[in-house]
Design a protein around this motif. Sequence first.
Motif, PDB file in Angstrom:
ATOM      1  N   ASP A   1      36.709  51.798  42.833  1.00 31.68           N
ATOM      2  CA  ASP A   1      35.411  52.249  43.630  1.00 31.68           C
ATOM      3  C   ASP A   1      36.486  53.151  44.989  1.00 31.68           C
ATOM      4  O   ASP A   1      36.316  54.035  46.235  1.00 31.68           O
TER       5      ASP A   1
ATOM      6  N   ARG B   1      37.492  47.325  41.563  1.00 30.02           N
ATOM      7  CA  ARG B   1      37.182  48.178  43.028  1.00 30.02           C
ATOM      8  C   ARG B   1      37.799  49.154  42.487  1.00 30.02           C
ATOM      9  O   ARG B   1      38.486  49.593  43.782  1.00 30.02           O
TER      10      ARG B   1
ATOM     11  N   MET C   1      43.474  46.134  43.585  1.00 28.75           N
ATOM     12  CA  MET C   1      41.914  46.343  43.550  1.00 28.75           C
ATOM     13  C   MET C   1      41.620  47.061  41.811  1.00 28.75           C
ATOM     14  O   MET C   1      40.287  46.573  41.320  1.00 28.75           O
TER      15      MET C   1
END
Length: 228
Positions: free
Chosen positions: A188, A186, A181
Motif C-alpha cells: 500500500d 506493505r 516495503m
Amino acid sequence: RGISSDQRPKRPLTAYLRFVMDNRPAFREKNPEASNLELIKKIADAWKELPASQKQVYEEARKTDWKRYGEQLAAYKAQLTSAQAAALKEERRKQLAKRKSMRAKRELNLLGKPKRARSGFNIFLSENFQESEGSSPMAKLKKLFDTWQKLSTSQKQPYLQLAEDDKVRYENEMKSWEAKMIELGREDLVRSKKQRLKKKPAETAKQAETKKKSSSGGNKAKLKKSEE
C-alpha cells in the motif's frame, strides 16, 4: 458562531488508559532511567498480568464516565443550530484528516522513506538562508525568492544540476525502499506504475515549429513523388 469543537465533551478514557494514568508516576519513580517507550512497555506488561477483578474496577469507572459522556454530548448537540452543527462537522472532518496525515507521516519516517528530491530553488534557499537579509523568516524567504527570480540561466544552472542529481538519488533510493516495503507486505506504500513513469519534457515552441515544418516538408515531398 460562538460554538467551538473544543467545547464538545471529551470521550472517556479506556480502562487500560486509566490504568496507565494511575500507575505511570509510580513506574517512573521505580525506573528513572527508562525511556518513555520502555516505561509504556513495562506498564503494558503489568496490565496484562493484572487480575480480572482489578481490571473490572477500571472497566466500571469507564462505563460510569461513558454514561455521563452520553448525557453531556446530547446536551451539547441540542444547543446547536443546523448551521453550527454543519460547521462543526466540517471542522471535525478537517481535524481528523490532519491527524490521519500526521500519523501517516510519522509512520513513513519510522519506515525510513527517502526524502523527496529538492528543486533548484530549494537548494539555493538552503545555502543562502542564514546569510540572507530580513527581520523574519518570511522576509528572508521573500528576499531570496526575488533574488532567485533575477538570476540568469547560467547562474541558476549549478543549482538546477544539483536538483537533477537529487532526482536520480531519490528515484534510486525509492526503488530500494519500495522493494523492502513489498517484502514487508506493505504494498500500500508503493507508488503505482503511473506515478513512477517520468514525464517527458514539454516541447518548446521552437522545437514544435521545427517538427511541424519537417513534417510538412516530408508530406510535400511524398505528394510530389506520387504525382510523378
